[in-house]
Design a protein around this motif. Structure first.
Motif, PDB file in Angstrom:
ATOM      1  N   HIS A   1       0.822  -1.218   0.000  1.00 17.50           N
ATOM      2  CA  HIS A   1       0.000   0.000   0.000  1.00 17.50           C
ATOM      3  C   HIS A   1       0.852   1.263   0.000  1.00 17.50           C
ATOM      4  O   HIS A   1       0.503   2.258  -0.642  1.00 17.50           O
ATOM      5  CB  HIS A   1      -0.909  -0.020   1.230  1.00 17.50           C
ATOM      6  N   TYR A   2       1.967   1.232   0.736  1.00 18.16           N
ATOM      7  CA  TYR A   2       2.890   2.364   0.792  1.00 18.16           C
ATOM      8  C   TYR A   2       4.304   1.867   0.485  1.00 18.16           C
ATOM      9  O   TYR A   2       4.707   0.800   0.945  1.00 18.16           O
ATOM     10  CB  TYR A   2       2.882   3.018   2.172  1.00 18.16           C
ATOM     11  N   ILE A   3       5.045   2.678  -0.289  1.00 18.73           N
ATOM     12  CA  ILE A   3       6.418   2.311  -0.627  1.00 18.73           C
ATOM     13  C   ILE A   3       7.355   3.465  -0.272  1.00 18.73           C
ATOM     14  O   ILE A   3       6.968   4.632  -0.325  1.00 18.73           O
ATOM     15  CB  ILE A   3       6.562   1.957  -2.125  1.00 18.73           C
ATOM     16  N   PRO A   4       8.611   3.133   0.114  1.00 17.35           N
ATOM     17  CA  PRO A   4       9.575   4.200   0.403  1.00 17.35           C
ATOM     18  C   PRO A   4       9.825   5.048  -0.841  1.00 17.35           C
ATOM     19  O   PRO A   4       9.949   4.534  -1.946  1.00 17.35           O
ATOM     20  CB  PRO A   4      10.838   3.430   0.803  1.00 17.35           C
ATOM     21  N   ASP A   5       9.873   6.355  -0.655  1.00 16.05           N
ATOM     22  CA  ASP A   5      10.124   7.283  -1.760  1.00 16.05           C
ATOM     23  C   ASP A   5      10.660   8.571  -1.154  1.00 16.05           C
ATOM     24  O   ASP A   5       9.968   9.225  -0.375  1.00 16.05           O
ATOM     25  CB  ASP A   5       8.840   7.551  -2.547  1.00 16.05           C
ATOM     26  N   GLU A   6      11.886   8.940  -1.521  1.00 14.92           N
ATOM     27  CA  GLU A   6      12.490  10.129  -0.919  1.00 14.92           C
ATOM     28  C   GLU A   6      11.695  11.396  -1.217  1.00 14.92           C
ATOM     29  O   GLU A   6      11.837  12.403  -0.520  1.00 14.92           O
ATOM     30  CB  GLU A   6      13.925  10.289  -1.397  1.00 14.92           C
ATOM     31  N   ASN A   7      10.831  11.354  -2.247  1.00 15.38           N
ATOM     32  CA  ASN A   7       9.973  12.494  -2.565  1.00 15.38           C
ATOM     33  C   ASN A   7       8.529  12.258  -2.126  1.00 15.38           C
ATOM     34  O   ASN A   7       7.627  13.014  -2.516  1.00 15.38           O
ATOM     35  CB  ASN A   7      10.008  12.773  -4.069  1.00 15.38           C
ATOM     36  N   GLY A   8       8.304  11.211  -1.339  1.00 15.19           N
ATOM     37  CA  GLY A   8       6.953  10.868  -0.927  1.00 15.19           C
ATOM     38  C   GLY A   8       6.336  11.905   0.004  1.00 15.19           C
ATOM     39  O   GLY A   8       7.046  12.624   0.715  1.00 15.19           O
ATOM     40  N   ASP A   9       4.999  11.957   0.011  1.00 17.60           N
ATOM     41  CA  ASP A   9       4.288  12.956   0.809  1.00 17.60           C
ATOM     42  C   ASP A   9       3.735  12.399   2.112  1.00 17.60           C
ATOM     43  O   ASP A   9       2.998  13.074   2.822  1.00 17.60           O
ATOM     44  CB  ASP A   9       3.146  13.576  -0.005  1.00 17.60           C
ATOM     45  N   LYS A  10       4.066  11.155   2.444  1.00 14.74           N
ATOM     46  CA  LYS A  10       3.631  10.547   3.701  1.00 14.74           C
ATOM     47  C   LYS A  10       4.837  10.342   4.620  1.00 14.74           C
ATOM     48  O   LYS A  10       5.844   9.773   4.201  1.00 14.74           O
ATOM     49  CB  LYS A  10       2.975   9.184   3.452  1.00 14.74           C
ATOM     50  N   ASN A  11       4.717  10.820   5.832  1.00 19.84           N
ATOM     51  CA  ASN A  11       5.773  10.586   6.815  1.00 19.84           C
ATOM     52  C   ASN A  11       5.341   9.410   7.682  1.00 19.84           C
ATOM     53  O   ASN A  11       4.428   9.523   8.498  1.00 19.84           O
ATOM     54  CB  ASN A  11       5.996  11.823   7.672  1.00 19.84           C
ATOM     55  N   ILE A  12       5.986   8.279   7.489  1.00 16.93           N
ATOM     56  CA  ILE A  12       5.651   7.065   8.231  1.00 16.93           C
ATOM     57  C   ILE A  12       6.909   6.566   8.918  1.00 16.93           C
ATOM     58  O   ILE A  12       7.932   6.320   8.257  1.00 16.93           O
ATOM     59  CB  ILE A  12       5.068   5.985   7.304  1.00 16.93           C
ATOM     60  N   PHE A  13       6.847   6.463  10.228  1.00 18.18           N
ATOM     61  CA  PHE A  13       8.003   6.047  11.029  1.00 18.18           C
ATOM     62  C   PHE A  13       9.220   6.929  10.741  1.00 18.18           C
ATOM     63  O   PHE A  13      10.364   6.460  10.701  1.00 18.18           O
ATOM     64  CB  PHE A  13       8.331   4.572  10.794  1.00 18.18           C
ATOM     65  N   GLY A  14       8.959   8.225  10.509  1.00 18.43           N
ATOM     66  CA  GLY A  14      10.037   9.177  10.299  1.00 18.43           C
ATOM     67  C   GLY A  14      10.683   9.114   8.935  1.00 18.43           C
ATOM     68  O   GLY A  14      11.706   9.772   8.702  1.00 18.43           O
ATOM     69  N   GLN A  15      10.095   8.349   8.005  1.00 22.90           N
ATOM     70  CA  GLN A  15      10.652   8.204   6.662  1.00 22.90           C
ATOM     71  C   GLN A  15       9.617   8.589   5.609  1.00 22.90           C
ATOM     72  O   GLN A  15       8.413   8.428   5.821  1.00 22.90           O
ATOM     73  CB  GLN A  15      11.087   6.750   6.430  1.00 22.90           C
ATOM     74  N   PRO A  16      10.068   9.102   4.451  1.00 25.61           N
ATOM     75  CA  PRO A  16       9.114   9.488   3.393  1.00 25.61           C
ATOM     76  C   PRO A  16       8.601   8.267   2.632  1.00 25.61           C
ATOM     77  O   PRO A  16       9.381   7.423   2.185  1.00 25.61           O
ATOM     78  CB  PRO A  16       9.946  10.402   2.489  1.00 25.61           C
ATOM     79  N   TYR A  17       7.288   8.203   2.500  1.00 30.68           N
ATOM     80  CA  TYR A  17       6.606   7.147   1.746  1.00 30.68           C
ATOM     81  C   TYR A  17       5.595   7.796   0.808  1.00 30.68           C
ATOM     82  O   TYR A  17       5.250   8.960   0.958  1.00 30.68           O
ATOM     83  CB  TYR A  17       5.849   6.217   2.693  1.00 30.68           C
ATOM     84  N   ARG A  18       5.121   6.999  -0.140  1.00 32.68           N
ATOM     85  CA  ARG A  18       3.986   7.426  -0.961  1.00 32.68           C
ATOM     86  C   ARG A  18       3.068   6.236  -1.199  1.00 32.68           C
ATOM     87  O   ARG A  18       3.481   5.073  -1.044  1.00 32.68           O
ATOM     88  CB  ARG A  18       4.448   8.007  -2.291  1.00 32.68           C
ATOM     89  N   LYS A  19       1.830   6.537  -1.575  1.00 31.06           N
ATOM     90  CA  LYS A  19       0.900   5.481  -1.935  1.00 31.06           C
ATOM     91  C   LYS A  19       1.351   4.847  -3.249  1.00 31.06           C
ATOM     92  O   LYS A  19       1.650   5.543  -4.213  1.00 31.06           O
ATOM     93  CB  LYS A  19      -0.519   6.035  -2.073  1.00 31.06           C
ATOM     94  N   THR A  20       1.361   3.545  -3.274  1.00 36.19           N
ATOM     95  CA  THR A  20       1.864   2.822  -4.435  1.00 36.19           C
ATOM     96  C   THR A  20       1.016   3.063  -5.671  1.00 36.19           C
ATOM     97  O   THR A  20       1.544   3.229  -6.775  1.00 36.19           O
ATOM     98  CB  THR A  20       1.900   1.316  -4.141  1.00 36.19           C
ATOM     99  N   PHE A  21      -0.306   3.085  -5.498  1.00 35.20           N
ATOM    100  CA  PHE A  21      -1.195   3.087  -6.657  1.00 35.20           C
ATOM    101  C   PHE A  21      -1.838   4.448  -6.924  1.00 35.20           C
ATOM    102  O   PHE A  21      -2.940   4.532  -7.470  1.00 35.20           O
ATOM    103  CB  PHE A  21      -2.252   1.992  -6.493  1.00 35.20           C
ATOM    104  N   PHE A  22      -1.141   5.512  -6.512  1.00 29.84           N
ATOM    105  CA  PHE A  22      -1.526   6.864  -6.890  1.00 29.84           C
ATOM    106  C   PHE A  22      -0.367   7.481  -7.656  1.00 29.84           C
ATOM    107  O   PHE A  22       0.799   7.225  -7.346  1.00 29.84           O
ATOM    108  CB  PHE A  22      -1.834   7.716  -5.664  1.00 29.84           C
ATOM    109  N   TYR A  23      -0.700   8.288  -8.656  1.00 25.77           N
ATOM    110  CA  TYR A  23       0.365   8.996  -9.349  1.00 25.77           C
ATOM    111  C   TYR A  23       1.091   9.883  -8.352  1.00 25.77           C
ATOM    112  O   TYR A  23       0.453  10.564  -7.542  1.00 25.77           O
ATOM    113  CB  TYR A  23      -0.196   9.821 -10.498  1.00 25.77           C
ATOM    114  N   PRO A  24       2.438   9.884  -8.367  1.00 25.20           N
ATOM    115  CA  PRO A  24       3.211  10.659  -7.379  1.00 25.20           C
ATOM    116  C   PRO A  24       2.774  12.117  -7.311  1.00 25.20           C
ATOM    117  O   PRO A  24       2.575  12.769  -8.333  1.00 25.20           O
ATOM    118  CB  PRO A  24       4.656  10.544  -7.901  1.00 25.20           C
TER     119      PRO A  24
END
Length: 217
Positions: free
Chosen positions: A57-80
């Protein structure tokens, strides 16, 4: 330091992620932490032996807009950078670009072509949405005033005693992000009759108040 090593140092990770016991019942919407840092969402209650059926559901991405456990993530199945879902027909290619083993479109039986089946040994732990909800409700994850207010409003809106209904968190709330969130992603974990009653109340609410209807791709 890679992503999985980084999140291991996060206090919320250490508070919420549990080791997977040898005899383990997989619960719908719980999250499983993949050894590569993917946050895998379990789908349903029936899973192949020693495996988890679901989606990253969420993948690590240095440009991601989700902060999860102090790391940037994004939703896998949404356009970045957007809230626009990626069409199902394009998702196998997205998964293949992340990890070829995730593209199981041609190997999984119908109707699981768009799901992933991974060995439970690929995961370092899991998060119980019910456990996170209880910790949040008791104030063990920080300021819970927003959550409590939203739950109170929900109970009033549906005319139910929210305290009497077993609930769980999913979405980013499942990772302890209770101070700031976009949606109150709740899982109703009651009996069939309890859940049926709540579903009927929600249906009546959106019939009587069309502005509350939500349409997603």
């Amino acid at each position: 330091m890679n992503n999985i090593e980084s999140i291991h140092h996060n206090s919320c990770f250490n508070q919420l992620v549990q080791p997977i016991p040898q005899k383990h019942s997989i619960v719908d919407t719980d999250f499983y932490i993949h050894k590569k840092g993917l946050l895998f969402h379990a789908d349903g209650y029936a899973h192949p032996k020693n495996s988890v059926l679901g989606n990253p559901h969420y993948i690590p991405d240095e440009n991601g807009d989700k902060n999860i456990f102090g790391q940037p993530y994004r939703k896998t199945f949404f356009y970045p950078g957007t809230n626009e879902p990626i069409p199902y027909k394009d998702r196998p290619q997205i998964l293949h670009s992340i990890d070829p083993s995730l593209d199981q479109f041609n190997s999984n039986p119908w109707p699981f072509q768009y799901e992933q089946i991974l060995p439970i040994s690929d995961f370092i732990g899991y998060i119980s949405g019910q456990m996170v909800f209880e910790k949040s409700r008791k104030g063990l994850l920080g300021d819970n005033s927003k959550v409590l207010k939203d739950l109170e409003d929900l109970g009033q809106r549906l005319d139910i005693n929210i305290e009497s209904v077993p609930l769980a968190f999913t979405g980013t709330l499942a990772f302890g992000n209770i101070a700031q969130y976009h949606d109150l992603d709740l899982v109703f974990c009651g009996s069939l009759s309890q859940n049926r009653n709540i579903a009927d109340k929600i249906r009546q609410l959106v019939i009587s108040e069309p502005s509350r209807r939500l349409h997603e791709g």
